[in-house]
Write a protein that holds these residues in place. Structure first.
Motif, PDB file in Angstrom:
ATOM      1  N   MET A 186       0.883  -1.268   0.142  1.00 43.77           N
ATOM      2  CA  MET A 186      -0.135   0.023   0.136  1.00 43.77           C
ATOM      3  C   MET A 186       0.867   1.325  -0.023  1.00 43.77           C
ATOM      4  SD  MET A 186      -3.328  -0.530  -0.146  1.00 43.77           S
ATOM      5  CE  MET A 186      -4.111   0.789   0.421  1.00 43.77           C
ATOM      6  N   LYS A 187       1.841   1.263   0.698  1.00 44.40           N
ATOM      7  CA  LYS A 187       2.968   2.466   0.793  1.00 44.40           C
ATOM      8  C   LYS A 187       3.464   2.643  -0.358  1.00 44.40           C
ATOM      9  CE  LYS A 187       3.889   2.609   5.804  1.00 44.40           C
ATOM     10  NZ  LYS A 187       4.846   2.256   7.057  1.00 44.40           N
ATOM     11  N   SER A 188       4.326   1.495  -1.051  1.00 42.53           N
ATOM     12  CA  SER A 188       4.827   1.830  -2.191  1.00 42.53           C
ATOM     13  C   SER A 188       3.659   2.320  -3.410  1.00 42.53           C
ATOM     14  CB  SER A 188       5.452   0.457  -2.841  1.00 42.53           C
ATOM     15  OG  SER A 188       4.405  -0.492  -2.860  1.00 42.53           O
ATOM     16  N   GLN A 189       2.617   1.785  -3.336  1.00 47.22           N
ATOM     17  CA  GLN A 189       1.680   2.282  -4.263  1.00 47.22           C
ATOM     18  C   GLN A 189       1.213   3.685  -4.249  1.00 47.22           C
ATOM     19  OE1 GLN A 189       0.265   0.412  -7.102  1.00 47.22           O
ATOM     20  NE2 GLN A 189      -0.735   2.199  -7.757  1.00 47.22           N
ATOM     21  N   HIS A 190       1.150   4.240  -2.846  1.00 47.33           N
ATOM     22  CA  HIS A 190       0.755   5.497  -2.685  1.00 47.33           C
ATOM     23  C   HIS A 190       1.742   6.287  -3.154  1.00 47.33           C
ATOM     24  CE1 HIS A 190      -0.994   8.737  -0.468  1.00 47.33           C
ATOM     25  NE2 HIS A 190       0.119   9.140  -0.024  1.00 47.33           N
ATOM     26  N   LEU A 191       3.092   5.899  -2.721  1.00 48.02           N
ATOM     27  CA  LEU A 191       4.370   6.425  -3.038  1.00 48.02           C
ATOM     28  C   LEU A 191       4.185   6.758  -4.730  1.00 48.02           C
ATOM     29  CD1 LEU A 191       6.856   8.307  -2.695  1.00 48.02           C
ATOM     30  CD2 LEU A 191       7.877   5.990  -2.719  1.00 48.02           C
ATOM     31  N   LYS A 192       3.916   5.787  -5.549  1.00 51.13           N
ATOM     32  CA  LYS A 192       3.924   5.824  -7.027  1.00 51.13           C
ATOM     33  C   LYS A 192       2.853   6.752  -7.396  1.00 51.13           C
ATOM     34  CE  LYS A 192       3.259   2.552 -10.905  1.00 51.13           C
ATOM     35  NZ  LYS A 192       1.695   3.131 -11.425  1.00 51.13           N
ATOM     36  N   ASN A 193       1.603   6.598  -6.743  1.00 48.51           N
ATOM     37  CA  ASN A 193       0.582   7.531  -7.445  1.00 48.51           C
ATOM     38  C   ASN A 193       0.957   9.194  -6.921  1.00 48.51           C
ATOM     39  OD1 ASN A 193      -0.910   5.205  -7.807  1.00 48.51           O
ATOM     40  ND2 ASN A 193      -2.030   5.353  -5.927  1.00 48.51           N
ATOM     41  N   LEU A 194       1.788   9.330  -5.946  1.00 51.47           N
ATOM     42  CA  LEU A 194       2.080  10.580  -5.665  1.00 51.47           C
ATOM     43  C   LEU A 194       3.031  11.019  -6.586  1.00 51.47           C
ATOM     44  CD1 LEU A 194       2.638  10.940  -1.676  1.00 51.47           C
ATOM     45  CD2 LEU A 194       1.226  12.228  -3.186  1.00 51.47           C
ATOM     46  N   ILE A 195       4.003  10.390  -7.027  1.00 53.27           N
ATOM     47  CA  ILE A 195       5.229  10.669  -8.160  1.00 53.27           C
ATOM     48  C   ILE A 195       4.395  10.965  -9.323  1.00 53.27           C
ATOM     49  CG2 ILE A 195       7.020   9.805  -9.238  1.00 53.27           C
ATOM     50  CD1 ILE A 195       7.720   8.002  -6.912  1.00 53.27           C
ATOM     51  N   GLU A 196       3.387  10.070  -9.694  1.00 54.14           N
ATOM     52  CA  GLU A 196       2.773  10.297 -11.203  1.00 54.14           C
ATOM     53  C   GLU A 196       1.918  11.738 -10.890  1.00 54.14           C
ATOM     54  OE1 GLU A 196       0.500   6.914 -11.578  1.00 54.14           O
ATOM     55  OE2 GLU A 196       1.999   5.681 -12.253  1.00 54.14           O
ATOM     56  N   LEU A 197       1.260  11.989  -9.925  1.00 53.40           N
ATOM     57  CA  LEU A 197       0.631  13.195  -9.841  1.00 53.40           C
ATOM     58  C   LEU A 197       1.658  14.360  -9.894  1.00 53.40           C
ATOM     59  CD1 LEU A 197      -1.919  14.970  -9.388  1.00 53.40           C
ATOM     60  CD2 LEU A 197      -1.585  14.399  -6.792  1.00 53.40           C
ATOM     61  N   ASN A 198       2.795  14.411  -9.111  1.00 48.95           N
ATOM     62  CA  ASN A 198       3.691  15.258  -9.116  1.00 48.95           C
ATOM     63  C   ASN A 198       4.331  15.451 -10.454  1.00 48.95           C
ATOM     64  OD1 ASN A 198       4.061  16.981  -6.536  1.00 48.95           O
ATOM     65  ND2 ASN A 198       3.585  14.908  -5.933  1.00 48.95           N
ATOM     66  N   VAL A 199       4.620  14.681 -11.156  1.00 51.65           N
ATOM     67  CA  VAL A 199       5.272  14.429 -12.770  1.00 51.65           C
ATOM     68  C   VAL A 199       4.244  15.193 -13.671  1.00 51.65           C
ATOM     69  CG1 VAL A 199       5.744  13.295 -14.656  1.00 51.65           C
ATOM     70  CG2 VAL A 199       6.632  12.444 -12.552  1.00 51.65           C
ATOM     71  N   ALA A 200       2.765  14.906 -13.540  1.00 49.23           N
ATOM     72  CA  ALA A 200       1.874  15.592 -14.167  1.00 49.23           C
ATOM     73  C   ALA A 200       1.800  17.105 -13.782  1.00 49.23           C
ATOM     74  CB  ALA A 200       0.456  14.986 -13.624  1.00 49.23           C
ATOM     75  N   ILE A 201       1.848  17.476 -12.698  1.00 53.41           N
ATOM     76  CA  ILE A 201       1.966  18.762 -12.097  1.00 53.41           C
ATOM     77  C   ILE A 201       3.111  19.749 -12.604  1.00 53.41           C
ATOM     78  CG2 ILE A 201       2.165  20.481 -10.035  1.00 53.41           C
ATOM     79  CD1 ILE A 201       0.543  18.221  -8.597  1.00 53.41           C
ATOM     80  N   LEU A 202       4.052  18.995 -12.589  1.00 55.40           N
ATOM     81  CA  LEU A 202       5.505  19.480 -13.450  1.00 55.40           C
ATOM     82  C   LEU A 202       5.123  19.945 -14.903  1.00 55.40           C
ATOM     83  CD1 LEU A 202       8.353  20.732 -12.840  1.00 55.40           C
ATOM     84  CD2 LEU A 202       9.084  18.271 -13.402  1.00 55.40           C
ATOM     85  N   LEU A 203       4.638  18.894 -15.499  1.00 52.32           N
ATOM     86  CA  LEU A 203       4.492  19.293 -16.936  1.00 52.32           C
ATOM     87  C   LEU A 203       3.572  20.180 -17.135  1.00 52.32           C
ATOM     88  CD1 LEU A 203       4.596  15.417 -18.258  1.00 52.32           C
ATOM     89  CD2 LEU A 203       6.374  17.103 -18.106  1.00 52.32           C
ATOM     90  N   VAL A 204       2.404  20.213 -16.593  1.00 50.58           N
ATOM     91  CA  VAL A 204       1.304  20.944 -16.560  1.00 50.58           C
ATOM     92  C   VAL A 204       1.795  22.529 -16.229  1.00 50.58           C
ATOM     93  CG1 VAL A 204      -0.930  21.899 -15.758  1.00 50.58           C
ATOM     94  CG2 VAL A 204      -0.579  19.575 -16.411  1.00 50.58           C
ATOM     95  N   SER A 205       2.650  22.528 -15.331  1.00 49.05           N
ATOM     96  CA  SER A 205       3.162  23.924 -14.987  1.00 49.05           C
ATOM     97  C   SER A 205       3.977  24.726 -16.109  1.00 49.05           C
ATOM     98  CB  SER A 205       4.015  23.884 -13.557  1.00 49.05           C
ATOM     99  OG  SER A 205       5.373  23.217 -13.969  1.00 49.05           O
ATOM    100  N   THR A 206       4.322  23.995 -16.953  1.00 51.77           N
ATOM    101  CA  THR A 206       5.224  24.682 -17.991  1.00 51.77           C
ATOM    102  C   THR A 206       4.066  25.711 -18.871  1.00 51.77           C
ATOM    103  OG1 THR A 206       4.595  22.893 -19.598  1.00 51.77           O
ATOM    104  CG2 THR A 206       6.902  22.873 -18.306  1.00 51.77           C
ATOM    105  N   SER A 207       2.857  25.416 -18.910  1.00 55.81           N
ATOM    106  CA  SER A 207       1.724  26.386 -19.370  1.00 55.81           C
ATOM    107  C   SER A 207       2.003  27.978 -19.033  1.00 55.81           C
ATOM    108  CB  SER A 207       0.543  26.147 -19.018  1.00 55.81           C
ATOM    109  OG  SER A 207       0.233  26.317 -17.607  1.00 55.81           O
ATOM    110  N   GLY A 208       2.683  28.137 -17.911  1.00 60.26           N
ATOM    111  CA  GLY A 208       2.778  29.810 -17.432  1.00 60.26           C
ATOM    112  C   GLY A 208       3.725  30.242 -18.324  1.00 60.26           C
ATOM    113  N   VAL A 209       5.088  29.842 -18.492  1.00 60.39           N
ATOM    114  CA  VAL A 209       6.180  30.347 -19.227  1.00 60.39           C
ATOM    115  C   VAL A 209       5.761  30.354 -20.815  1.00 60.39           C
ATOM    116  CG1 VAL A 209       7.360  28.341 -19.401  1.00 60.39           C
ATOM    117  CG2 VAL A 209       8.540  30.674 -19.631  1.00 60.39           C
TER     118      VAL A 209
END
Length: 287
Positions: free
Chosen positions: A1-24
């Protein structure tokens, strides 16, 4: 469960990083926002359509009700992007992105109306902290001030984005994220095509380069991953965690546009980042 939660968090943060390029990228493109969004969606629709075809993703929509939800969410998404890009053009990357991130407040308050969930007081409190952060962004409430206009457009964009995410939460469990994004790009493209006759636009080579990155990295990959994260987190949790996006955006703005944020902007950004850290710690319990 912990490893799956970590994986989900990483995927979400990768998505956030990519979407954040919209500003510049939004600041980098010189065309009127409606035209920019139309071109962005055309390119993204081609990319996503090709991906769905290659992966043999089923594009069939099960019911008229699902069609209505997808169409409405697409309209909200298009409205969000246009108002957001106006916010960026009127102010800067930091102001535009930080003002948009009042949307977790709206999401936390609206989500219980659409799902059988209780209003989470923790989310409301964190949302208030985000609002306090936004308070530091506007120098004065004066509609003749472009920064104030930028903040207002950012706030309006936040409402549209919250509504779109809530509607998508209802459908992401039944449909692939890439398919949902493909239909949303097609819907926005069809609705916005008249802007080509309203606004004059002569894209430069730099505009085209930024548009391609915007369509592929920000939209096709980033937004699709973000939509797919709704399977693992509540909308409120994903929204508040994604408030780190302006921090990434500000860093991109400093490095690529030499836009140095003011002291007040840094205070607002600090308050918003604080809510992200708190929510990341408490998001283990998926709602």
């Amino acid at each position: 469960m912990k490893s799956q939660h970590l994986k989900n968090l990483i995927e979400l943060n990768v998505a956030i990083l990519l979407v954040s390029t919209s500003g510049v990228l939004g600041r980098f493109i010189s065309m009127p926002p409606p035209v920019t969004i139309w071109l962005r969606c055309v390119i993204a629709a081609i990319i996503l359509g090709a991906f769905c075809w290659y992966k043999k993703i089923d594009l069939k929509i099960a019911s008229k009700r699902d069609w209505a939800t997808i169409i409405l969410s697409g309209l909200f998404f298009g409205a969000h992007w246009i108002t957001y890009f106006y916010a960026l053009q009127l102010s800067n990357v930091a102001i535009g992105m930080l003002s948009l991130f009042t949307y977790p407040v709206t999401t936390a308050l609206l989500e219980p109306l659409f799902f059988k969930t209780k209003l989470n007081k923790k989310h409301v409190l964190l949302g208030i902290v985000v609002l306090v952060g936004v308070y530091f962004l506007s120098p004065e409430f004066n509609l003749e001030n472009n920064v104030t206009k930028g903040v207002i457009f950012g706030l309006i964009s936040a409402v549209f984005y919250a509504m779109r995410n809530i509607l998508m939460k209802k459908k992401v469990a039944n449909y692939h994220g890439s398919m949902l994004m493909f239909y949303q790009m097609v819907i926005i493209t069809l609705v916005l095509w008249p802007v080509l006759f309203i606004f004059e636009a002569n894209p430069t080579s730099n505009d085209w380069q930024a548009l391609l990155v915007l369509a592929l990295v920000t939209t096709s990959i980033g937004h699709t991953l973000f939509v797919m994260s709704f399977k693992n987190f509540s909308i409120s949790t994903a929204s508040i965690m994604s408030s780190v996006q302006p921090i990434y955006g500000i860093i991109f703005g400093i490095l690529l546009l030499n836009e140095i944020p003011s002291e007040n902007t840094l205070i607002g950004g600090f308050l918003i980042l604080t809510t992200v850290i708190i929510e990341s710690i408490n998001s283990r319990k998926v709602e």
